[in-house]
Design a protein around this motif. Structure first.
Motif, mmCIF file in Angstrom:
data_model
loop_
_atom_site.group_PDB
_atom_site.id
_atom_site.type_symbol
_atom_site.label_atom_id
_atom_site.label_comp_id
_atom_site.label_asym_id
_atom_site.label_seq_id
_atom_site.Cartn_x
_atom_site.Cartn_y
_atom_site.Cartn_z
ATOM 1 N N ALA A 114 0.851 -1.354 0.058
ATOM 2 C CA ALA A 114 0.019 -0.088 0.071
ATOM 3 C C ALA A 114 0.948 1.093 0.026
ATOM 4 O O ALA A 114 2.081 1.277 0.604
ATOM 5 N N THR A 115 0.504 2.376 -0.653
ATOM 6 C CA THR A 115 1.281 3.568 -0.727
ATOM 7 C C THR A 115 0.711 4.473 -0.024
ATOM 8 O O THR A 115 -0.763 4.834 -0.398
ATOM 9 N N ILE A 116 1.385 5.075 0.926
ATOM 10 C CA ILE A 116 0.456 6.029 1.714
ATOM 11 C C ILE A 116 1.080 7.452 1.344
ATOM 12 O O ILE A 116 2.276 7.505 1.523
ATOM 13 N N ALA A 117 0.287 8.343 0.950
ATOM 14 C CA ALA A 117 1.105 9.684 0.652
ATOM 15 C C ALA A 117 0.439 10.684 1.782
ATOM 16 O O ALA A 117 -0.707 10.519 2.113
ATOM 17 N N HIS A 118 1.323 11.836 1.977
ATOM 18 C CA HIS A 118 0.920 12.672 2.872
ATOM 19 C C HIS A 118 0.541 13.930 1.966
ATOM 20 O O HIS A 118 1.449 14.474 1.046
ATOM 21 N N ASP A 119 -0.682 14.561 1.748
ATOM 22 C CA ASP A 119 -1.088 15.723 0.883
ATOM 23 C C ASP A 119 -0.665 16.749 1.705
ATOM 24 O O ASP A 119 -1.333 17.336 2.324
ATOM 25 N N VAL A 120 0.489 17.593 1.596
ATOM 26 C CA VAL A 120 0.704 18.798 2.002
ATOM 27 C C VAL A 120 0.106 20.049 1.374
ATOM 28 O O VAL A 120 0.313 21.300 1.701
ATOM 29 N N SER A 121 -0.323 19.682 0.008
ATOM 30 C CA SER A 121 -0.715 20.728 -0.707
ATOM 31 C C SER A 121 0.197 22.010 -0.795
ATOM 32 O O SER A 121 -0.285 23.057 -0.585
ATOM 33 N N LEU A 122 1.283 21.688 -1.197
ATOM 34 C CA LEU A 122 2.256 22.759 -1.271
ATOM 35 C C LEU A 122 2.149 23.410 -2.420
ATOM 36 O O LEU A 122 2.155 22.877 -3.627
ATOM 37 N N THR A 123 1.727 24.808 -2.081
ATOM 38 C CA THR A 123 1.559 25.736 -3.461
ATOM 39 C C THR A 123 2.507 26.995 -3.390
ATOM 40 O O THR A 123 2.511 27.722 -2.346
ATOM 41 N N VAL A 124 3.088 27.405 -4.378
ATOM 42 C CA VAL A 124 3.909 28.442 -4.742
ATOM 43 C C VAL A 124 2.844 29.849 -4.827
ATOM 44 O O VAL A 124 2.009 29.744 -5.820
ATOM 45 N N ILE A 145 11.261 21.997 -2.895
ATOM 46 C CA ILE A 145 10.960 21.576 -1.477
ATOM 47 C C ILE A 145 10.367 20.465 -1.375
ATOM 48 O O ILE A 145 9.269 20.101 -1.847
ATOM 49 N N SER A 146 10.901 19.766 -0.340
ATOM 50 C CA SER A 146 10.455 18.108 -0.202
ATOM 51 C C SER A 146 9.539 18.539 1.175
ATOM 52 O O SER A 146 10.111 19.093 2.063
ATOM 53 N N TYR A 147 8.937 17.376 1.380
ATOM 54 C CA TYR A 147 8.301 17.259 2.941
ATOM 55 C C TYR A 147 8.363 15.612 2.991
ATOM 56 O O TYR A 147 8.173 14.714 2.415
ATOM 57 N N THR A 148 9.089 15.405 4.321
ATOM 58 C CA THR A 148 9.181 14.117 5.083
ATOM 59 C C THR A 148 8.268 14.127 6.335
ATOM 60 O O THR A 148 8.576 15.027 7.121
ATOM 61 N N PRO A 149 7.338 13.229 6.465
ATOM 62 C CA PRO A 149 6.749 13.144 7.912
ATOM 63 C C PRO A 149 7.800 12.832 9.032
ATOM 64 O O PRO A 149 8.393 11.919 8.729
ATOM 65 N N GLN A 150 7.494 13.685 9.913
ATOM 66 C CA GLN A 150 8.433 13.368 11.157
ATOM 67 C C GLN A 150 7.510 12.522 12.208
ATOM 68 O O GLN A 150 6.379 12.532 12.272
#
Length: 177
Positions: A32-42, A172-177
């Motif tokens: 299963a692939t779990i994605a975090h949608d941080v909705s990063l918008t410039v 800019i990347s996002y990695t859950p902490q």
């Protein structure tokens, strides 16, 4: 004796059926692939403005630089090499992250957001990486809005810098902490 032979025959068929059934199994891998949608918008791209360097001082031992305040104004510069530097324009983006207040300091990473290569971007006309500008991320305090602040431009070898308008892509990347 017939009953025993019959029971032995029934037991043998049942055991044989069980053994045949046990040999017809398989193991599968489930993913299963779990994605975090941080909705990063410039919402605004950054700019370092105009930096005028003096090419008459081509030394590899000196490292001229321009430092910027959070507002984008020039805080400090190496006068012998940097003739002039105009104010930089901070970038702005939104990101839906769990702890945006982790980005109150001055860093290229915070709250799971990160600019690769320690915030360094080769935007000064030098493909070798000797000369680069750096960014930091800071939370504005307003509903997941962040500033991408120009921090400094470092010229470790001014001989490798070419004149002109230069641009580079910044991820800019996002990695859950």
């Amino acid at each position: 004796m017939k009953k025993y032979i019959l029971m032995l025959g029934v037991a043998g068929v049942a055991l044989g059926s069980y053994c045949a059934y046990a040999g017809n199994s398989a193991t599968m891998t489930v993913t299963a692939t779990i994605a975090h949608d941080v909705s990063l918008t410039v919402t605004q791209s950054p700019s370092f403005g105009t930096i005028t360097i003096n090419p008459a001082y081509p030394s590899e031992t000196d490292s001229p630089y321009v430092d910027y305040n959070e507002s984008g104004t020039v805080r400090n510069k190496t006068d012998a090499y940097i003739i002039n530097a105009t104010a930089a324009t901070p970038g702005e983006f939104t990101a839906n992250i769990p702890n945006p207040t982790d980005c109150n300091g001055s860093s290229y990473e915070c709250g799971g957001l990160e600019i690769p290569n320690s915030g360094e971007v080769g935007v000064v006309g030098d493909a070798t990486g000797y000369n680069y500008c750096q960014f930091i991320i800071k939370y504005t305090g307003s509903s997941n809005v962040f500033k991408l602040l120009p921090d400094a431009c470092n010229f470790n070898d001014v001989r490798r810098v070419t004149a002109g308008t230069h641009s580079a892509n910044l991820t800019i990347s996002y990695t859950p902490q």
